[in-house]
Design an enzyme around this catalytic site. Structure first.
Site, mmCIF file in Angstrom:
data_model
loop_
_atom_site.group_PDB
_atom_site.id
_atom_site.type_symbol
_atom_site.label_atom_id
_atom_site.label_comp_id
_atom_site.label_asym_id
_atom_site.label_seq_id
_atom_site.Cartn_x
_atom_site.Cartn_y
_atom_site.Cartn_z
ATOM 1 C CG HIS A 1 29.305 40.458 40.145
ATOM 2 N ND1 HIS A 1 29.205 39.644 39.046
ATOM 3 C CD2 HIS A 1 29.687 39.671 41.173
ATOM 4 C CE1 HIS A 1 29.515 38.400 39.408
ATOM 5 N NE2 HIS A 1 29.816 38.396 40.700
ATOM 6 C CG ASN B 1 26.708 37.909 44.608
ATOM 7 O OD1 ASN B 1 25.501 38.114 44.641
ATOM 8 N ND2 ASN B 1 27.457 38.163 43.541
ATOM 9 C CE LYS C 1 27.370 35.138 41.405
ATOM 10 N NZ LYS C 1 28.230 34.556 40.385
ATOM 11 C CD GLU D 1 27.329 36.747 37.748
ATOM 12 O OE1 GLU D 1 26.483 37.127 38.567
ATOM 13 O OE2 GLU D 1 28.017 35.722 37.900
ATOM 14 N N GLY E 1 31.545 30.640 38.646
ATOM 15 C CA GLY E 1 30.545 29.623 38.325
ATOM 16 C C GLY E 1 31.060 28.500 37.447
ATOM 17 C CB SER F 1 35.023 28.315 41.334
ATOM 18 O OG SER F 1 34.239 28.439 40.155
ATOM 19 C CD GLU G 1 33.549 37.959 42.341
ATOM 20 O OE1 GLU G 1 33.263 37.044 43.094
ATOM 21 O OE2 GLU G 1 32.708 38.591 41.682
HETATM 22 P P1 13P Z 1 30.790 31.496 42.213
HETATM 23 O O1 13P Z 1 31.276 31.352 43.624
HETATM 24 O O2 13P Z 1 29.464 30.842 41.965
HETATM 25 O O3 13P Z 1 31.840 31.123 41.211
HETATM 26 O O4 13P Z 1 30.497 33.070 42.011
HETATM 27 C C1 13P Z 1 31.476 33.973 42.369
HETATM 28 C C2 13P Z 1 30.887 35.326 42.300
HETATM 29 O O5 13P Z 1 30.592 35.829 41.241
HETATM 30 C C3 13P Z 1 30.648 36.006 43.574
HETATM 31 O O6 13P Z 1 30.340 37.353 43.363
#
Ligand code: 13P
Length: 246
Positions: free
Chosen positions: A95, A7, A9, A97, A170, A208, A164
């Site tokens: 997600h 992903n 993002k 976010e 992150g 992560s 997640e």
């Molecule tokens: P990270 O791997 O940067 O922690 O992000 C995970 C994520 O949100 C994947 O959708």
């Protein structure tokens, strides 16, 4: 066979994005074992160019969101049929976010999942608790509620749920192997009860996941793969995750 999904993002401009996708595609194509399924989910602006870069490699293309409606006066939105038309096989929905930053509710995520499935996309539905919810002992309850509210009643042929934990995204923190195992078993139990079976389901872990912890995480019972953010922006590290379990 683990499913490893990147992903990106809101990262990636033309040349760098194409170079990253091409590098991943070359590794997948050159890998004789073919013992993993790999997908890349770039931003909308790069879908067609990344799609061209990975063509014929076996790497799947995915979007990171879609609208609940197929078309219409929805300025700025991108629909599931548009993703399909741009060459996507997958779409990530719900997600954290988007749930947090765009105030997406379970009902909205469900409408998007229904639209994506109607358009013939394979869906990756994200769930996960916040740190406050985990510390209050509510992680299992919160995820059960998200599954109940977000997932359509009809079981698709191919479906993916990504666990997640919000506090692991992150941050460099990951859930413990025991917590991941317990949550993945919980997700299967919730879904099995409601949908009368789990055929075609993969449950991924995200948050992560890196080259140096992927082996442990992907070895946890009930983990069918990973949804990778930051570490998917470097081809070498992403490939280390892809090959961690083989
Ligand atoms: P990270 O791997 O940067 O922690 O992000 C995970 C994520 O949100 C994947 O959708």
């Amino acid at each position: 066979m683990p499913l490893i999904v990147s992903n990106w993002k809101m990262n990636g401009l033309g040349a760098d994005g194409v170079a990253l996708a091409s590098a991943v595609a070359a590794k997948v194509k050159a890998d004789p074992a073919k013992s993993r399924e790999v997908a890349v989910c770039p931003p909308f602006t790069l879908l067609e160019r990344v799609g061209a870069a990975i063509a014929g490699s076996g790497v799947g293309l995915g979007g990171q969101d879609c609208a609940p409606k197929a078309s219409g006066a929805f300025t700025g939105d991108v629909s599931a049929p548009m993703l399909k038309d741009a060459g996507c096989f997958w779409v990530i929905l719900g997600h954290s976010e988007r749930r947090a930053g765009h105030k997406e509710t379970d009902a909205q995520v469900r409408a998007k999942l229904e639209a994506a499935e109607a358009a013939g996309l394979a869906t990756i539905a994200c769930v996960g608790e916040t740190l406050a919810e985990r510390e209050a002992g509510k992680a299992l309850e919160v995820v059960a509620g998200q599954l109940q509210g977000s997932l359509p009643d009809k079981r698709p042929g191919r479906w993916v749920v990504a666990y997640e934990p919000v506090w692991a995204i992150g941050t460099g923190k990951t859930a413990t192997a025991d917590d991941i195992k317990a949550m993945h078993a919980h997700i299967r139990s919730c879904l099995g009860r409601r949908h009368g079976g789990l055929a075609g389901l993969s449950v991924l872990y995200g948050g992560s996941v890196k080259g140096d912890n992927a082996r442990e995480i992907l070895g946890v019972p009930g983990v069918d793969g990973a949804l990778v953010g930051g570490a998917s922006l470097k081809a070498e590290e992403f490939w280390a995750i892809c090959t961690a379990r083989s």
